[in-house]
Design a protein around this motif. Structure first.
Motif, short mmCIF file in Angstrom:
data_model
loop_
_atom_site.label_atom_id
_atom_site.label_comp_id
_atom_site.label_asym_id
_atom_site.label_seq_id
_atom_site.Cartn_x
_atom_site.Cartn_y
_atom_site.Cartn_z
N LEU A 166 0.82 -1.21 0.00
CA LEU A 166 0.00 0.00 0.00
C LEU A 166 0.86 1.26 0.00
CD1 LEU A 166 -2.80 -1.10 2.47
CD2 LEU A 166 -3.01 -0.75 -0.01
N ASN A 170 0.35 3.97 -2.85
CA ASN A 170 -0.02 5.33 -2.48
C ASN A 170 1.04 6.35 -2.87
OD1 ASN A 170 -2.57 4.84 -1.43
ND2 ASN A 170 -1.77 4.36 0.59
N VAL A 178 -8.70 3.55 -1.00
CA VAL A 178 -7.66 3.11 -0.06
C VAL A 178 -7.49 4.15 1.05
CG1 VAL A 178 -5.19 2.60 0.20
CG2 VAL A 178 -6.45 1.68 -1.76
N GLN A 182 -7.91 3.62 4.99
CA GLN A 182 -6.81 3.89 5.91
C GLN A 182 -7.22 4.89 7.01
OE1 GLN A 182 -3.70 4.91 3.02
NE2 GLN A 182 -2.64 3.03 3.64
#
Length: 185
Positions: A166, A170, A178, A182
């Motif tokens: 991730l 990101n 996402v 998060q």
């Protein structure tokens, strides 16, 4: 003699890491003035400042990946030479990760909004974590290494909604779904 030279290169690279991070203005230890073994709060200002945190498994996985790739591309090179290359890559990443440009890029991510960079202590121990992953990959069957890396990714992802995969995604492109997930941690 060769082993001494290899370890001298590894230690020299880590010394360069420390020097460059110091010149970049990184703090030696957490500005809180204490040294802790573990920081488990993903939102803590001590994250990336102490000895171990939720991002330590990512660095262990770096070492596993570096071992595998270097084993494929430099199969005849001594293991210590491959380790020195891996340390060089990790040191370069740790320096880049603590540059103003990358710190600012990380701050755009949901979980890293307050990220200020690593302490020198944390950064050096990230390099040691990479070396640990390299050693594990050398000692374990490849299937166990892959299983351990996947277990770390899934576990850390489930607990803190972040992991190496991730983090890379990101960094390359922000995904609203996402980021929303998060923010729920």
């Amino acid at each position: 003699m060769i082993a001494r030279t290899g370890w001298s290169v590894v230690l020299g690279l880590i010394a360069v890491q420390v020097l460059v991070l110091h010149l970049l203005g990184r703090v030696w230890i957490c500005s809180c003035g204490t040294i802790r073994f573990w920081v488990g709060d993903i939102h803590s200002s001590e994250l990336s400042q102490q000895i171990l945190d939720w991002y330590t498994p990512s660095h262990v996985i770096h070492g596993m990946i570096f071992y595998g790739v270097l084993h494929l591309f430099l199969p005849r090179a001594p293991v210590l030479a491959r380790l020195a290359v891996a340390v060089g890559i990790e040191v370069a990443w740790e320096i880049a990760e603590n540059s103003p440009w990358v710190i600012e890029a990380y701050r755009k991510q949901a979980l890293a909004a307050g990220y200020t960079g690593d302490s020198i202590l944390n950064s050096v121990l990230d390099t040691v974590a990479m070396m640990t992953g390299f050693a594990l990959a050398r000692l374990l069957p490849w299937q166990a290494t892959v299983a351990l890396a996947l277990l770390a990714e899934v576990t850390v992802g489930a607990i803190v909604h972040d992991n190496l995969t991730l983090n890379i995604l990101n960094f390359i492109h922000r995904f609203p779904a996402v980021e929303a997930w998060q923010k729920r941690v």
